[in-house]
Scaffold this motif. Structure first.
Motif, PDB file in Angstrom:
ATOM      1  N   GLY A  58      15.990  48.129  38.324  1.00 39.82           N
ATOM      2  CA  GLY A  58      15.061  47.482  37.399  1.00 39.82           C
ATOM      3  C   GLY A  58      14.844  46.019  37.751  1.00 39.82           C
ATOM      4  N   TYR A  59      13.689  45.502  37.336  1.00 41.91           N
ATOM      5  CA  TYR A  59      13.327  44.130  37.705  1.00 41.91           C
ATOM      6  C   TYR A  59      14.199  43.085  37.019  1.00 41.91           C
ATOM      7  CZ  TYR A  59       9.353  45.380  40.551  1.00 41.91           C
ATOM      8  OH  TYR A  59       8.561  45.853  41.557  1.00 41.91           O
ATOM      9  N   ALA A  60      14.599  43.332  35.795  1.00 41.60           N
ATOM     10  CA  ALA A  60      15.438  42.347  35.101  1.00 41.60           C
ATOM     11  C   ALA A  60      16.776  42.181  35.818  1.00 41.60           C
ATOM     12  CB  ALA A  60      15.655  42.768  33.651  1.00 41.60           C
ATOM     13  N   ALA A  61      17.400  43.295  36.190  1.00 39.97           N
ATOM     14  CA  ALA A  61      18.683  43.231  36.896  1.00 39.97           C
ATOM     15  C   ALA A  61      18.514  42.627  38.282  1.00 39.97           C
ATOM     16  CB  ALA A  61      19.294  44.629  37.002  1.00 39.97           C
ATOM     17  N   ALA A  62      17.433  42.964  38.954  1.00 39.22           N
ATOM     18  CA  ALA A  62      17.193  42.422  40.294  1.00 39.22           C
ATOM     19  C   ALA A  62      16.977  40.912  40.245  1.00 39.22           C
ATOM     20  CB  ALA A  62      15.980  43.105  40.924  1.00 39.22           C
ATOM     21  N   TYR A  63      16.225  40.447  39.267  1.00 40.29           N
ATOM     22  CA  TYR A  63      15.995  39.007  39.150  1.00 40.29           C
ATOM     23  C   TYR A  63      17.313  38.289  38.874  1.00 40.29           C
ATOM     24  CZ  TYR A  63      14.092  34.515  37.848  1.00 40.29           C
ATOM     25  OH  TYR A  63      13.812  33.185  37.803  1.00 40.29           O
ATOM     26  N   ARG A  64      18.114  38.829  37.959  1.00 41.36           N
ATOM     27  CA  ARG A  64      19.420  38.212  37.677  1.00 41.36           C
ATOM     28  C   ARG A  64      20.298  38.206  38.919  1.00 41.36           C
ATOM     29  NH1 ARG A  64      19.127  41.221  32.982  1.00 41.36           N
ATOM     30  NH2 ARG A  64      20.531  42.782  33.872  1.00 41.36           N
ATOM     31  N   HIS A  65      20.249  39.298  39.691  1.00 39.49           N
ATOM     32  CA  HIS A  65      21.096  39.409  40.877  1.00 39.49           C
ATOM     33  C   HIS A  65      20.722  38.371  41.937  1.00 39.49           C
ATOM     34  CE1 HIS A  65      23.659  41.408  43.819  1.00 39.49           C
ATOM     35  NE2 HIS A  65      22.653  41.326  44.678  1.00 39.49           N
ATOM     36  N   TYR A  66      19.438  38.186  42.189  1.00 38.73           N
ATOM     37  CA  TYR A  66      19.010  37.300  43.272  1.00 38.73           C
ATOM     38  C   TYR A  66      18.696  35.874  42.815  1.00 38.73           C
ATOM     39  CZ  TYR A  66      18.888  41.143  46.525  1.00 38.73           C
ATOM     40  OH  TYR A  66      19.252  42.179  47.326  1.00 38.73           O
ATOM     41  N   PHE A  67      18.207  35.701  41.608  1.00 35.67           N
ATOM     42  CA  PHE A  67      17.754  34.375  41.189  1.00 35.67           C
ATOM     43  C   PHE A  67      18.419  33.886  39.909  1.00 35.67           C
ATOM     44  CE2 PHE A  67      14.144  36.512  43.284  1.00 35.67           C
ATOM     45  CZ  PHE A  67      14.009  35.681  44.372  1.00 35.67           C
ATOM     46  N   GLY A  68      19.179  34.708  39.240  1.00 33.27           N
ATOM     47  CA  GLY A  68      19.698  34.385  37.913  1.00 33.27           C
ATOM     48  C   GLY A  68      20.722  33.278  37.895  1.00 33.27           C
ATOM     49  N   ARG A  69      21.615  33.254  38.822  1.00 32.03           N
ATOM     50  CA  ARG A  69      22.642  32.212  38.811  1.00 32.03           C
ATOM     51  C   ARG A  69      22.506  31.342  40.053  1.00 32.03           C
ATOM     52  NH1 ARG A  69      26.449  36.840  41.095  1.00 32.03           N
ATOM     53  NH2 ARG A  69      25.035  37.802  41.393  1.00 32.03           N
ATOM     54  N   ARG A  70      22.811  30.107  39.868  1.00 31.28           N
ATOM     55  CA  ARG A  70      22.735  29.167  40.997  1.00 31.28           C
ATOM     56  C   ARG A  70      23.932  29.361  41.893  1.00 31.28           C
ATOM     57  NH1 ARG A  70      17.918  26.775  41.686  1.00 31.28           N
ATOM     58  NH2 ARG A  70      17.079  26.073  39.735  1.00 31.28           N
ATOM     59  N   ARG A  71      23.686  29.361  43.180  1.00 30.84           N
ATOM     60  CA  ARG A  71      24.785  29.461  44.143  1.00 30.84           C
ATOM     61  C   ARG A  71      24.943  28.109  44.825  1.00 30.84           C
ATOM     62  NH1 ARG A  71      22.438  34.944  46.344  1.00 30.84           N
ATOM     63  NH2 ARG A  71      23.347  36.340  44.845  1.00 30.84           N
ATOM     64  N   THR A  72      26.064  27.474  44.589  1.00 34.13           N
ATOM     65  CA  THR A  72      26.317  26.167  45.215  1.00 34.13           C
ATOM     66  C   THR A  72      27.556  26.294  46.098  1.00 34.13           C
ATOM     67  OG1 THR A  72      27.608  25.487  43.300  1.00 34.13           O
ATOM     68  CG2 THR A  72      25.288  24.858  43.341  1.00 34.13           C
ATOM     69  N   LYS A  73      27.411  25.827  47.298  1.00 36.52           N
ATOM     70  CA  LYS A  73      28.529  25.845  48.234  1.00 36.52           C
ATOM     71  C   LYS A  73      28.588  24.549  48.986  1.00 36.52           C
ATOM     72  CE  LYS A  73      28.974  30.733  49.033  1.00 36.52           C
ATOM     73  NZ  LYS A  73      29.089  31.797  49.979  1.00 36.52           N
TER      74      LYS A  73
END
Length: 73
Positions: A58-73
């Protein structure tokens, strides 16, 4: 029997000019005021891995997976 197609001049008689302009302006207003889910879906559709993930989860889960949280390294 009559031809199902009409010429351009007759076709333009069905819709008045001011109604067409009003419809165009209403469509532009709708484009500006998209729902957040619609914006997220469009972002996900532009990124191929996200779109593939969306087909399965689903699009909601996909958006959260790829864009939902910021990845900082």
């Amino acid at each position: 029997f009559s031809d199902p197609f009409i010429n351009r001049r007759r076709a333009n008689d069905f819709i008045q000019a001011d109604m067409r302009l009003e419809a165009i302006s209403q469509e532009r207003i709708r484009e500006r005021n998209k729902a957040p889910q619609e914006r997220q879906r469009e972002i996900c559709e532009d990124y191929y891995p996200c779109e593939l993930y969306a087909f399965r989860h689903g699009y909601a889960a996909a958006y959260r997976h790829y864009f939902g949280r910021r990845r900082t390294k």
